[in-house]
Motif scaffolding. Structure first.
Motif, mmCIF file in Angstrom:
data_model
loop_
_atom_site.group_PDB
_atom_site.id
_atom_site.type_symbol
_atom_site.label_atom_id
_atom_site.label_comp_id
_atom_site.label_asym_id
_atom_site.label_seq_id
_atom_site.Cartn_x
_atom_site.Cartn_y
_atom_site.Cartn_z
ATOM 1 N N GLN A 30 -32.692 -68.650 -32.386
ATOM 2 C CA GLN A 30 -33.029 -70.039 -32.074
ATOM 3 C C GLN A 30 -31.848 -70.991 -32.290
ATOM 4 O O GLN A 30 -32.021 -72.190 -32.456
ATOM 5 N N ARG A 31 -30.634 -70.457 -32.284
ATOM 6 C CA ARG A 31 -29.431 -71.273 -32.470
ATOM 7 C C ARG A 31 -28.805 -71.636 -31.136
ATOM 8 O O ARG A 31 -28.858 -70.863 -30.188
ATOM 9 N N THR A 32 -28.194 -72.833 -31.120
ATOM 10 C CA THR A 32 -27.488 -73.278 -29.924
ATOM 11 C C THR A 32 -25.982 -73.207 -30.161
ATOM 12 O O THR A 32 -25.519 -73.188 -31.303
ATOM 13 N N GLY A 33 -25.252 -73.189 -29.080
ATOM 14 C CA GLY A 33 -23.797 -73.236 -29.115
ATOM 15 C C GLY A 33 -23.329 -74.043 -27.919
ATOM 16 O O GLY A 33 -24.131 -74.500 -27.099
ATOM 17 N N PHE A 34 -22.020 -74.216 -27.795
ATOM 18 C CA PHE A 34 -21.473 -74.967 -26.678
ATOM 19 C C PHE A 34 -20.202 -74.287 -26.198
ATOM 20 O O PHE A 34 -19.366 -73.867 -26.995
ATOM 21 N N ILE A 35 -20.065 -74.177 -24.876
ATOM 22 C CA ILE A 35 -18.874 -73.618 -24.244
ATOM 23 C C ILE A 35 -18.295 -74.686 -23.335
ATOM 24 O O ILE A 35 -18.973 -75.188 -22.441
ATOM 25 N N ASN A 36 -17.047 -75.054 -23.570
ATOM 26 C CA ASN A 36 -16.361 -76.035 -22.729
ATOM 27 C C ASN A 36 -15.945 -75.359 -21.427
ATOM 28 O O ASN A 36 -15.360 -74.291 -21.438
ATOM 29 N N VAL A 76 -24.376 -78.305 -18.611
ATOM 30 C CA VAL A 76 -24.660 -79.649 -19.130
ATOM 31 C C VAL A 76 -23.434 -80.549 -18.957
ATOM 32 O O VAL A 76 -22.319 -80.076 -18.804
ATOM 33 N N GLU A 77 -23.664 -81.853 -19.034
ATOM 34 C CA GLU A 77 -22.557 -82.806 -18.960
ATOM 35 C C GLU A 77 -21.863 -82.941 -20.305
ATOM 36 O O GLU A 77 -20.650 -83.062 -20.388
ATOM 37 N N GLU A 78 -22.653 -82.917 -21.376
ATOM 38 C CA GLU A 78 -22.092 -82.973 -22.727
ATOM 39 C C GLU A 78 -23.015 -82.235 -23.673
ATOM 40 O O GLU A 78 -24.182 -81.994 -23.363
ATOM 41 N N ASP A 79 -22.485 -81.886 -24.846
ATOM 42 C CA ASP A 79 -23.237 -81.098 -25.814
ATOM 43 C C ASP A 79 -24.235 -81.977 -26.559
ATOM 44 O O ASP A 79 -23.871 -82.728 -27.447
ATOM 45 N N GLY A 80 -25.480 -81.866 -26.172
ATOM 46 C CA GLY A 80 -26.573 -82.522 -26.881
ATOM 47 C C GLY A 80 -27.545 -81.494 -27.416
ATOM 48 O O GLY A 80 -28.690 -81.814 -27.723
ATOM 49 N N GLY A 81 -27.078 -80.234 -27.490
ATOM 50 C CA GLY A 81 -27.946 -79.164 -27.967
ATOM 51 C C GLY A 81 -29.179 -79.035 -27.097
ATOM 52 O O GLY A 81 -29.114 -79.179 -25.870
ATOM 53 N N LEU A 82 -30.326 -78.812 -27.724
ATOM 54 C CA LEU A 82 -31.576 -78.640 -26.992
ATOM 55 C C LEU A 82 -32.016 -79.901 -26.265
ATOM 56 O O LEU A 82 -32.825 -79.841 -25.341
ATOM 57 N N ASP A 83 -31.484 -81.055 -26.660
ATOM 58 C CA ASP A 83 -31.861 -82.319 -26.027
ATOM 59 C C ASP A 83 -31.050 -82.626 -24.767
ATOM 60 O O ASP A 83 -31.265 -83.658 -24.130
ATOM 61 N N SER A 84 -30.156 -81.748 -24.385
ATOM 62 C CA SER A 84 -29.302 -81.968 -23.211
ATOM 63 C C SER A 84 -30.093 -81.848 -21.915
ATOM 64 O O SER A 84 -30.902 -80.927 -21.761
ATOM 65 N N PRO A 85 -29.832 -82.748 -20.965
ATOM 66 C CA PRO A 85 -30.368 -82.524 -19.616
ATOM 67 C C PRO A 85 -29.507 -81.478 -18.904
ATOM 68 O O PRO A 85 -28.313 -81.369 -19.163
ATOM 69 N N ILE A 86 -30.124 -80.712 -18.027
ATOM 70 C CA ILE A 86 -29.396 -79.701 -17.276
ATOM 71 C C ILE A 86 -28.599 -80.392 -16.172
ATOM 72 O O ILE A 86 -29.129 -81.206 -15.429
ATOM 73 N N TYR A 87 -27.307 -80.070 -16.091
ATOM 74 C CA TYR A 87 -26.408 -80.641 -15.092
ATOM 75 C C TYR A 87 -26.771 -80.104 -13.709
ATOM 76 O O TYR A 87 -27.144 -78.945 -13.570
ATOM 77 N N GLY A 88 -26.622 -80.922 -12.689
ATOM 78 C CA GLY A 88 -27.067 -80.570 -11.344
ATOM 79 C C GLY A 88 -26.351 -79.421 -10.669
ATOM 80 O O GLY A 88 -26.934 -78.735 -9.841
ATOM 81 N N HIS A 89 -25.080 -79.181 -10.979
ATOM 82 C CA HIS A 89 -24.345 -78.106 -10.300
ATOM 83 C C HIS A 89 -23.674 -77.222 -11.349
ATOM 84 O O HIS A 89 -22.832 -77.684 -12.115
ATOM 85 N N PHE A 90 -24.020 -75.957 -11.356
ATOM 86 C CA PHE A 90 -23.548 -75.012 -12.359
ATOM 87 C C PHE A 90 -22.032 -74.976 -12.499
ATOM 88 O O PHE A 90 -21.485 -75.140 -13.582
ATOM 89 N N GLY A 91 -21.326 -74.773 -11.399
ATOM 90 C CA GLY A 91 -19.889 -74.530 -11.447
ATOM 91 C C GLY A 91 -19.054 -75.701 -11.903
ATOM 92 O O GLY A 91 -18.037 -75.529 -12.549
ATOM 93 N N SER A 92 -19.465 -76.920 -11.568
ATOM 94 C CA SER A 92 -18.661 -78.083 -11.940
ATOM 95 C C SER A 92 -19.157 -78.767 -13.208
ATOM 96 O O SER A 92 -18.677 -79.849 -13.550
ATOM 97 N N ALA A 93 -20.083 -78.141 -13.909
ATOM 98 C CA ALA A 93 -20.572 -78.710 -15.172
ATOM 99 C C ALA A 93 -19.437 -78.764 -16.185
ATOM 100 O O ALA A 93 -18.673 -77.812 -16.318
#
Length: 125
Positions: free
Chosen positions: A35-41, A7-24
């Protein structure tokens, strides 16, 4: 099971999927059991093709699967070699593709697909 989405930024379940995995810039994680979300920078995100190292950002996070819009061949193979399954996003939104995953409606990739710079997806790299 813990699944991961670039993802581009942490919007939890509302996040759009970023186009390229490696450079996200980061990854939203979703635990299908709790059913919990988390975020990894993704501090290792760079915008030069072939210079991305998302595996370092995910190391130790306990991710079982990733759902991507685009991914380089090398990154896909490194994930798979590490026991992480890779799936093609269908709807492009974390919430919808988490549901698609749980309903077995996503295509599991086998390592031969080209999802970066042609093939079924062009991530722009």
């Amino acid at each position: 099971m813990k699944i991961c989405f670039p993802v581009e930024e942490d919007g939890g379940l509302d996040s759009p999927i970023y186009g390229h995995f490696g450079s996200a810039p980061g990854f939203v994680t979703f635990d299908t059991d709790t059913q919990r979300t988390g975020f990894i920078n993704n501090r290792n995100a760079v915008h030069e093709h072939g210079a991305c190292n998302p595996a370092a950002a995910l190391a130790g996070a306990g991710v079982d699967a990733v759902i991507v819009g685009g991914i380089g061949h090398g990154a896909m193979l490194r994930l798979m070699d590490g026991g992480v399954s890779v799936y093609q996003a269908k709807d492009g939104a974390v919430k919808m593709d988490a549901e698609n995953f749980m309903q077995n409606r996503l295509t599991k990739l086998g390592g031969n697909e080209n999802l970066c710079g042609g093939g079924t997806h062009s991530c722009g790299h």
